[in-house]
Design a protein around this motif. Structure first.
Motif, PDB file in Angstrom:
ATOM      1  N   LEU A 341       0.824  -1.209   0.000  1.00 48.05           N
ATOM      2  CA  LEU A 341       0.000   0.000   0.000  1.00 48.05           C
ATOM      3  C   LEU A 341       0.860   1.261   0.000  1.00 48.05           C
ATOM      4  O   LEU A 341       0.577   2.223  -0.726  1.00 48.05           O
ATOM      5  CB  LEU A 341      -0.920  -0.005   1.222  1.00 48.05           C
ATOM      6  N   TRP A 345       1.149   3.856  -3.409  1.00 50.76           N
ATOM      7  CA  TRP A 345       0.333   5.064  -3.236  1.00 50.76           C
ATOM      8  C   TRP A 345       0.673   6.087  -4.325  1.00 50.76           C
ATOM      9  O   TRP A 345       1.834   6.334  -4.625  1.00 50.76           O
ATOM     10  CB  TRP A 345       0.584   5.679  -1.864  1.00 50.76           C
ATOM     11  N   PRO A 350       2.531   8.624   0.654  1.00 55.06           N
ATOM     12  CA  PRO A 350       1.339   8.138   1.366  1.00 55.06           C
ATOM     13  C   PRO A 350       0.989   9.057   2.520  1.00 55.06           C
ATOM     14  O   PRO A 350       1.856   9.786   3.044  1.00 55.06           O
ATOM     15  CB  PRO A 350       1.784   6.760   1.880  1.00 55.06           C
TER      16      PRO A 350
END
Length: 460
Positions: A341, A345, A350
């Motif tokens: 994740l 991003w 992020p």
């Protein structure tokens, strides 16, 4: 030294040639690697045990301070020695390489001479290496000093585990091992909070020299007050000869639990280790644009998460061995998902909540790696426990070394502008390297776990 009580050879019934003759018994030497069934006095535990563990763990805390000191000084080291990412990663790679290479020899030394003597030698090497690093002004002497420091660091953790195995009952060992890791994170906390500030206020040489001089007090503490084992479990020397080194190492390696422990340690430890040892501060400052103060705060959060997970995992493991593999697989999965994740991003930046999340997840890496040591402890007899622990403890540091090197090489390859010019994109692609050792380690764990019973085979 923690010594197993002398064993009596098993009595083998020999059938009589004629019914009129009563059966006789013959005593034959045992060639099996399993421990004797003779009952040994149980370690007492209690205040004396906690005192012995506290003295031993003070050396481990000192070692973690030395080990992680470069994690908050990476940018300062690059400026001081005029080096790029590959050369900077060489500091940590060499230190970790020496640490990993020393694990089996250190395990053998602990089995042969006892943890107290090994800890004393470790403190001497740690202090010598850090003092030399404090006064180094060029790359080569600084690199040699980190190698010496790595030798001293290698002698601490296994020695503390051996002290715990002799002072505490067997059921307490998983919890005490996690507390040992938790205490080590206290050293990491000193690094991120105290050392990072001291570097900016006092400078390079005074800061690292002061850390080196802490070893004088710790050396005196161990020399004056630490005992290898309580008197009630200290037996006379066994009459049998010690096993040869090669056979002891091979017997440990042939045990599937030792190999599973190594791969558990390899796979779970390296993400948090590589981030905390070297690349965390540069990533947060250069790739995410954070100030050093804010980045130091997040690294402190990594330490606090590690301490919390260590306590929780220790309680679970002390209640049931069935929690081992679920803990390991959950930590691997959440670490892999969390970094996916972060790295995917959009824009490479992020949000803060996601950065906090991945750092909290990486805090579970160190405590999960100690499950590998529990596999080794429960599947090997006590006379080779140090050697087995050394084999397992190599795993995470080999993974760390591979990760540190891979990230450094990729950063230089993706940032041709040179040192200090590492872009967000370069960091994103370089950090993807983590999935290579993560995939290899996970496959080996899945392959070996079917061969290892979750229940303990040996009790100490």
């Amino acid at each position: 030294m923690t010594v197993e009580p002398a064993r009596s050879a098993p009595s083998l019934s020999v059938p009589a040639p004629r019914p009129a003759v009563a059966p006789s018994t013959a005593t034959a030497p045992s060639t099996a690697t399993a421990p004797s069934t003779a009952t040994a006095p149980s370690p007492p535990g209690g205040r004396a045990a906690w005192l012995a563990w506290s003295i031993g763990v003070s050396v481990y805390i000192l070692a973690v301070i030395h080990r992680t000191s470069l994690g908050v000084a990476g940018l300062d080291a690059a400026e001081r020695f005029g080096i790029g990412a590959s050369a900077l990663s060489t500091f940590s790679i060499l230190q970790v390489l020496v640490y990993a290479a020393m694990q089996v020899p250190v395990g053998l030394l602990v089995d042969r001479f006892g943890p107290r003597r090994v800890l004393l030698l470790g403190v001497l090497l740690l202090s010598t290496g850090q003092l030399a690093f404090a006064f180094s002004s060029s790359f080569a002497p600084a690199l040699a000093s980190r190698a010496v420091l790595g030798c001293g660091d290698a002698m601490t953790f296994i020695s503390v585990l051996r002290i715990a195995a002799r002072w505490f009952p067997a059921a307490k060992n998983p919890f005490v091992a996690q507390l040992t890791g938790l205490a080590g994170m206290g050293g990491n906390l000193v690094t991120t909070v105290v050392l990072a500030q001291a570097l900016h206020s006092e400078g390079w040489t005074p800061t690292f020299a002061a850390i080196a001089l802490l070893g004088v007090a710790v050396f005196a503490l161990v020399a004056l007050f630490l005992k290898d084992a309580p008197p009630v479990v200290r037996p006379a020397d066994p009459p049998t000869a010690r096993p040869e080194v090669r056979r002891q190492v091979l017997d440990c390696w042939r045990e599937p639990g030792t190999r599973l422990g190594l791969w558990v340690h390899f796979t779970t430890q390296f993400p948090g280790n590589a981030f905390g040892l070297l690349w965390g501060m540069p990533y947060l400052v250069e790739a995410q644009g954070m100030s050093r103060t804010a980045a130091g705060g997040l690294l402190t959060l990594l330490v606090l998460s590690n301490m919390t997970c260590g306590f929780v995992f220790g309680r679970l493991l002390s209640r049931t061995a069935r929690a081992r593999m679920p803990i390991v697989l959950a930590v691997i999965a959440t670490t892999a998902l969390g970094w996916a994740l972060v790295l995917a991003w959009p824009g490479g930046h992020p949000p803060m909540w996601l950065l906090v999340g991945i750092i909290l997840v990486m805090g579970s890496n160190g405590p999960a790696s100690l499950v590998g040591l529990d596999y080794a402890r429960s599947r090997n007899p006590v006379e080779r426990l140090g050697t087995a622990s050394g084999i397992v403890n190599m795993g995470g540091f080999i993974g760390t070394m591979i990760t540190l090197f891979g990230i450094g090489v990729l950063l230089d390859a993706l940032s041709p502008a040179g040192a200090g010019a590492y872009s967000t994109t370069a960091f994103r692609w370089a950090f993807c390297w983590q999935y290579v050792p993560l995939a290899v380690g996970t496959l080996m764990i899945l392959r070996l776990r079917r061969r290892v019973n979750a229940a303990d085979v040996y009790s100490f």
